[in-house]
Write a protein that holds these residues in place. Structure first.
Motif, short mmCIF file in Angstrom:
data_model
loop_
_atom_site.label_atom_id
_atom_site.label_comp_id
_atom_site.label_asym_id
_atom_site.label_seq_id
_atom_site.Cartn_x
_atom_site.Cartn_y
_atom_site.Cartn_z
N PRO A 198 0.81 -1.23 0.00
CA PRO A 198 0.00 0.00 0.00
C PRO A 198 0.84 1.27 0.00
N GLN A 199 2.01 1.23 0.65
CA GLN A 199 2.89 2.41 0.66
C GLN A 199 3.51 2.63 -0.72
N ILE A 200 3.86 1.54 -1.42
CA ILE A 200 4.40 1.67 -2.77
C ILE A 200 3.36 2.34 -3.66
N VAL A 201 2.13 1.87 -3.57
CA VAL A 201 1.06 2.43 -4.40
C VAL A 201 0.81 3.90 -4.03
N ALA A 202 0.87 4.22 -2.74
CA ALA A 202 0.69 5.61 -2.31
C ALA A 202 1.81 6.50 -2.88
N CYS A 203 3.03 5.99 -2.91
CA CYS A 203 4.14 6.76 -3.50
C CYS A 203 3.91 6.99 -4.99
N ILE A 204 3.44 5.96 -5.68
CA ILE A 204 3.14 6.10 -7.12
C ILE A 204 2.05 7.15 -7.31
N ASP A 232 1.36 9.67 -5.30
CA ASP A 232 1.88 10.99 -4.98
C ASP A 232 2.85 11.52 -6.03
N ALA A 233 3.47 10.63 -6.77
CA ALA A 233 4.41 11.05 -7.81
C ALA A 233 3.72 11.79 -8.94
N CYS A 234 2.41 11.61 -9.08
CA CYS A 234 1.69 12.27 -10.18
C CYS A 234 1.74 13.78 -10.07
N HIS A 235 2.04 14.31 -8.90
CA HIS A 235 2.09 15.76 -8.71
C HIS A 235 3.41 16.37 -9.18
N GLN A 236 4.38 15.53 -9.48
CA GLN A 236 5.67 16.01 -9.96
C GLN A 236 5.59 16.34 -11.45
N VAL A 285 9.93 11.93 -10.71
CA VAL A 285 10.73 11.53 -9.56
C VAL A 285 10.13 12.20 -8.34
N TRP A 286 9.80 11.39 -7.33
CA TRP A 286 9.17 11.93 -6.12
C TRP A 286 10.03 11.62 -4.91
N GLU A 287 10.23 12.61 -4.09
CA GLU A 287 10.99 12.48 -2.85
C GLU A 287 10.03 12.16 -1.72
N ALA A 288 10.17 10.93 -1.16
CA ALA A 288 9.27 10.48 -0.09
C ALA A 288 9.64 11.06 1.26
N GLY A 289 10.93 11.42 1.45
CA GLY A 289 11.35 11.96 2.73
C GLY A 289 11.75 10.89 3.74
N VAL A 290 11.46 9.65 3.41
CA VAL A 290 11.83 8.50 4.26
C VAL A 290 12.34 7.40 3.33
N PRO A 291 13.15 6.49 3.85
CA PRO A 291 13.64 5.41 2.98
C PRO A 291 12.49 4.57 2.42
N THR A 295 3.20 9.00 -22.58
CA THR A 295 2.77 10.39 -22.68
C THR A 295 1.28 10.53 -22.40
N GLY A 296 0.53 9.44 -22.53
CA GLY A 296 -0.90 9.45 -22.22
C GLY A 296 -1.19 9.25 -20.75
N GLY A 297 -0.15 8.98 -19.93
CA GLY A 297 -0.34 8.84 -18.49
C GLY A 297 -0.45 7.41 -17.99
N GLU A 298 -0.32 6.42 -18.87
CA GLU A 298 -0.39 5.04 -18.40
C GLU A 298 0.94 4.67 -17.75
N ILE A 299 0.88 4.34 -16.47
CA ILE A 299 2.08 3.99 -15.72
C ILE A 299 2.61 2.66 -16.23
N MET A 300 3.90 2.63 -16.52
CA MET A 300 4.52 1.43 -17.04
C MET A 300 5.34 0.72 -15.97
N THR A 301 6.09 1.48 -15.18
CA THR A 301 6.90 0.90 -14.12
C THR A 301 7.22 1.97 -13.10
N ALA A 302 7.70 1.53 -11.97
CA ALA A 302 8.17 2.42 -10.91
C ALA A 302 9.24 1.67 -10.14
N PHE A 303 10.21 2.41 -9.64
CA PHE A 303 11.29 1.77 -8.91
C PHE A 303 11.88 2.76 -7.91
N PRO A 304 12.54 2.24 -6.86
CA PRO A 304 13.17 3.15 -5.90
C PRO A 304 14.42 3.76 -6.51
N GLY A 305 14.65 5.03 -6.19
CA GLY A 305 15.81 5.73 -6.71
C GLY A 305 15.51 6.44 -8.00
#
Length: 163
Positions: free
Chosen positions: A91-97, A99-103, A117-123, A142-152
């Motif tokens: 659930p935290q991974i999904v929440a980070c994804i 929140d990244a939409c605001h970047q 790239v979103w800075e979570a403020g915590v590891p 470019t249409g907004g479909e998320i393909m992948t996400a990773f730390p860093g």
């Protein structure tokens, strides 16, 4: 270098059965709608606030993309050992994804995709070099479909100097 684009050969079938074709079309459309509803139901089951933001037209997380992210980048899945791994709960991974939409989106080098790239403020996990990181990178079309996400972050591509 061959720059030809592959195209489908012309349909040489002269006995087109429109009734059968329409049945198949409607079956596929109904199946696609049903799968879409199942997928959205799956996202709604996650204990994450503002889940609806993950299903917007301009920022869309599919079950396929989430499965890819977890298979490749979740520390509990022992595959792809040389990639960055999230060490936070799903659930935290999904929440980070979410929140990244605001970047602001930035182009991915040598690609037509965009990254945020979103800075979570915590590891949130560790990168492919094994360093603990507090950022998450989300790659989307470019249409907004998320393909992948990773730390860093993505490794910086060094400029190639000409001789």
């Amino acid at each position: 270098m061959d720059n030809a684009v592959a195209t489908h050969p012309q349909n040489t079938n002269t006995s087109f059965n429109e009734a059968q074709w329409l049945q198949a079309l409607f079956l596929l459309a109904d199946t696609q709608t049903w799968l879409q509803q199942l997928q959205e139901g799956l996202i709604w089951q996650l204990p994450v606030k503002n889940r609806k933001k993950l299903l917007r037209q301009g920022w869309y997380l599919s079950a396929k993309a989430l499965a890819h992210i977890l298979e490749r980048h979740y520390y509990k899945v022992p595959r792809h050992p040389l990639t960055g791994k999230f060490t936070i709960a799903v659930p935290q991974i999904v929440a980070c994804i979410r929140d990244a939409c605001h970047q602001p989106p930035e182009p991915v080098p040598r690609s037509q995709h965009l990254q945020r790239v979103w800075e979570a403020g915590v590891p949130v996990g560790y990168d492919s070099a094994g360093n603990t990181v507090t950022t998450i990178t989300v790659i989307a079309t470019t249409g907004g479909e998320i393909m992948t996400a990773f730390p860093g972050t993505m490794p910086v591509q060094e400029a190639v100097s000409s001789p």
